[in-house]
Design a protein around this motif. Structure first.
Motif, PDB file in Angstrom:
ATOM      1  N   GLY A  16     -95.239  31.032 -91.321  1.00  0.00           N
ATOM      2  CA  GLY A  16     -94.585  31.308 -90.048  1.00  0.00           C
ATOM      3  C   GLY A  16     -94.417  30.069 -89.194  1.00  0.00           C
ATOM      4  N   SER A  17     -93.955  30.302 -87.966  1.00  0.00           N
ATOM      5  CA  SER A  17     -93.644  29.202 -87.045  1.00  0.00           C
ATOM      6  C   SER A  17     -94.217  29.481 -85.669  1.00  0.00           C
ATOM      7  CB  SER A  17     -92.130  29.031 -86.921  1.00  0.00           C
ATOM      8  OG  SER A  17     -91.535  28.721 -88.161  1.00  0.00           O
ATOM      9  N   LEU A  18     -94.505  28.412 -84.967  1.00  0.00           N
ATOM     10  CA  LEU A  18     -94.903  28.463 -83.559  1.00  0.00           C
ATOM     11  C   LEU A  18     -94.321  27.251 -82.860  1.00  0.00           C
ATOM     12  CD1 LEU A  18     -98.704  29.419 -83.618  1.00  0.00           C
ATOM     13  CD2 LEU A  18     -96.853  30.813 -82.678  1.00  0.00           C
ATOM     14  N   ARG A  19     -94.126  27.401 -81.554  1.00  0.00           N
ATOM     15  CA  ARG A  19     -93.661  26.282 -80.751  1.00  0.00           C
ATOM     16  C   ARG A  19     -94.630  26.073 -79.598  1.00  0.00           C
ATOM     17  NH1 ARG A  19     -88.621  25.526 -76.648  1.00  0.00           N
ATOM     18  NH2 ARG A  19     -87.978  23.431 -77.258  1.00  0.00           N
ATOM     19  N   LEU A  20     -95.221  24.894 -79.547  1.00  0.00           N
ATOM     20  CA  LEU A  20     -96.121  24.544 -78.459  1.00  0.00           C
ATOM     21  C   LEU A  20     -95.370  23.747 -77.400  1.00  0.00           C
ATOM     22  CD1 LEU A  20     -99.280  23.368 -80.451  1.00  0.00           C
ATOM     23  CD2 LEU A  20     -98.590  25.694 -79.823  1.00  0.00           C
ATOM     24  N   SER A  21     -95.766  23.945 -76.154  1.00  0.00           N
ATOM     25  CA  SER A  21     -95.192  23.183 -75.042  1.00  0.00           C
ATOM     26  C   SER A  21     -96.320  22.512 -74.283  1.00  0.00           C
ATOM     27  CB  SER A  21     -94.426  24.107 -74.089  1.00  0.00           C
ATOM     28  OG  SER A  21     -93.371  24.757 -74.741  1.00  0.00           O
ATOM     29  N   CYS A  22     -95.995  21.387 -73.678  1.00  0.00           N
ATOM     30  CA  CYS A  22     -96.958  20.673 -72.840  1.00  0.00           C
ATOM     31  C   CYS A  22     -96.218  20.158 -71.623  1.00  0.00           C
ATOM     32  CB  CYS A  22     -97.579  19.519 -73.623  1.00  0.00           C
ATOM     33  SG  CYS A  22     -98.654  18.455 -72.632  1.00  0.00           S
ATOM     34  N   ALA A  23     -96.558  20.714 -70.472  1.00  0.00           N
ATOM     35  CA  ALA A  23     -95.924  20.328 -69.218  1.00  0.00           C
ATOM     36  C   ALA A  23     -96.798  19.308 -68.510  1.00  0.00           C
ATOM     37  CB  ALA A  23     -95.714  21.551 -68.338  1.00  0.00           C
ATOM     38  N   ALA A  24     -96.178  18.252 -68.025  1.00  0.00           N
ATOM     39  CA  ALA A  24     -96.905  17.157 -67.386  1.00  0.00           C
ATOM     40  C   ALA A  24     -96.565  17.070 -65.909  1.00  0.00           C
ATOM     41  CB  ALA A  24     -96.572  15.842 -68.072  1.00  0.00           C
ATOM     42  N   SER A  25     -97.544  16.709 -65.117  1.00  0.00           N
ATOM     43  CA  SER A  25     -97.317  16.435 -63.696  1.00  0.00           C
ATOM     44  C   SER A  25     -98.157  15.220 -63.330  1.00  0.00           C
ATOM     45  CB  SER A  25     -97.707  17.637 -62.836  1.00  0.00           C
ATOM     46  OG  SER A  25     -99.072  17.942 -62.992  1.00  0.00           O
ATOM     47  N   GLY A  26     -97.797  14.589 -62.254  1.00  0.00           N
ATOM     48  CA  GLY A  26     -98.540  13.404 -61.836  1.00  0.00           C
ATOM     49  C   GLY A  26     -97.686  12.161 -61.935  1.00  0.00           C
ATOM     50  N   ARG A  27     -98.284  11.096 -62.451  1.00  0.00           N
ATOM     51  CA  ARG A  27     -97.590   9.813 -62.468  1.00  0.00           C
ATOM     52  C   ARG A  27     -96.465   9.820 -63.489  1.00  0.00           C
ATOM     53  NH1 ARG A  27     -99.095   7.124 -66.932  1.00  0.00           N
ATOM     54  NH2 ARG A  27    -101.085   7.606 -67.885  1.00  0.00           N
ATOM     55  N   THR A  28     -95.793   8.705 -63.605  1.00  0.00           N
ATOM     56  CA  THR A  28     -94.604   8.580 -64.431  1.00  0.00           C
ATOM     57  C   THR A  28     -94.837   9.109 -65.848  1.00  0.00           C
ATOM     58  OG1 THR A  28     -93.954   6.647 -63.178  1.00  0.00           O
ATOM     59  CG2 THR A  28     -92.883   6.974 -65.288  1.00  0.00           C
ATOM     60  N   PHE A  29     -93.963   9.992 -66.253  1.00  0.00           N
ATOM     61  CA  PHE A  29     -94.073  10.613 -67.574  1.00  0.00           C
ATOM     62  C   PHE A  29     -93.240   9.879 -68.601  1.00  0.00           C
ATOM     63  CE2 PHE A  29     -94.367  14.024 -70.577  1.00  0.00           C
ATOM     64  CZ  PHE A  29     -93.109  14.166 -71.133  1.00  0.00           C
ATOM     65  N   SER A  30     -92.057   9.449 -68.219  1.00  0.00           N
ATOM     66  CA  SER A  30     -91.099   8.926 -69.192  1.00  0.00           C
ATOM     67  C   SER A  30     -91.587   7.659 -69.866  1.00  0.00           C
ATOM     68  CB  SER A  30     -89.738   8.694 -68.538  1.00  0.00           C
ATOM     69  OG  SER A  30     -89.868   7.762 -67.483  1.00  0.00           O
ATOM     70  N   SER A  31     -92.479   6.890 -69.189  1.00  0.00           N
ATOM     71  CA  SER A  31     -92.947   5.628 -69.772  1.00  0.00           C
ATOM     72  C   SER A  31     -94.267   5.776 -70.514  1.00  0.00           C
ATOM     73  CB  SER A  31     -93.094   4.577 -68.673  1.00  0.00           C
ATOM     74  OG  SER A  31     -94.036   4.997 -67.718  1.00  0.00           O
TER      75      SER A  31
END
Length: 121
Positions: A16-31
């Motif tokens: 089977g399949s699963l999709r995990l997510s991870c949401a970030a907050s705080g300082r710069t994420f893209s770098s």
């Protein structure tokens, strides 16, 4: 410091399949180099996949798992297909303070609380 919250774990049958997510907050994420790790009972935490300018995978998940990130939404995802019982573990997302790639869990400064993935045979 980056705050991370995972979601999407659960119980699934082998194949089977699963999709995990991870949401970030705080300082710069893209770098920040972002990683997914997992830890099974009695085993060390192991690298699963990571993303910065390039994406890296552990050999055990290559071809089955796909990491993606949406910098605008400050979220990373782990799409897991063809799951096996040996994929059973608590899955964590983690963030480095810089953009350097690393498979060593000790190189990561921020961790989510983890989400359980159980694959039944």
């Amino acid at each position: 410091q980056v705050q991370l919250v995972e979601s999407g774990g659960g119980l699934v049958q082998a194949g089977g399949s699963l999709r995990l997510s991870c949401a970030a907050s705080g300082r710069t994420f893209s770098s920040s180099f972002m990683g997914w790790f997992r830890q099974a009972p009695g085993k060390e935490r192991e690298f699963v996949a990571g993303s910065g300018g390039s994406t890296y995978y552990a050999d055990s998940v290559k071809g089955r798992f796909t990491l993606s990130r949406d910098n605008a939404k400050r979220t990373i995802f782990l799409e897991m297909n063809s799951l096996r019982p040996e994929d059973t573990a608590v899955y964590y997302c983690a963030a480095r303070k810089d953009s350097w790639a690393s498979a060593d869990y000790r190189a990561y400064a921020s961790w989510g609380q983890g989400t359980q993935v159980t694959v039944s045979s």
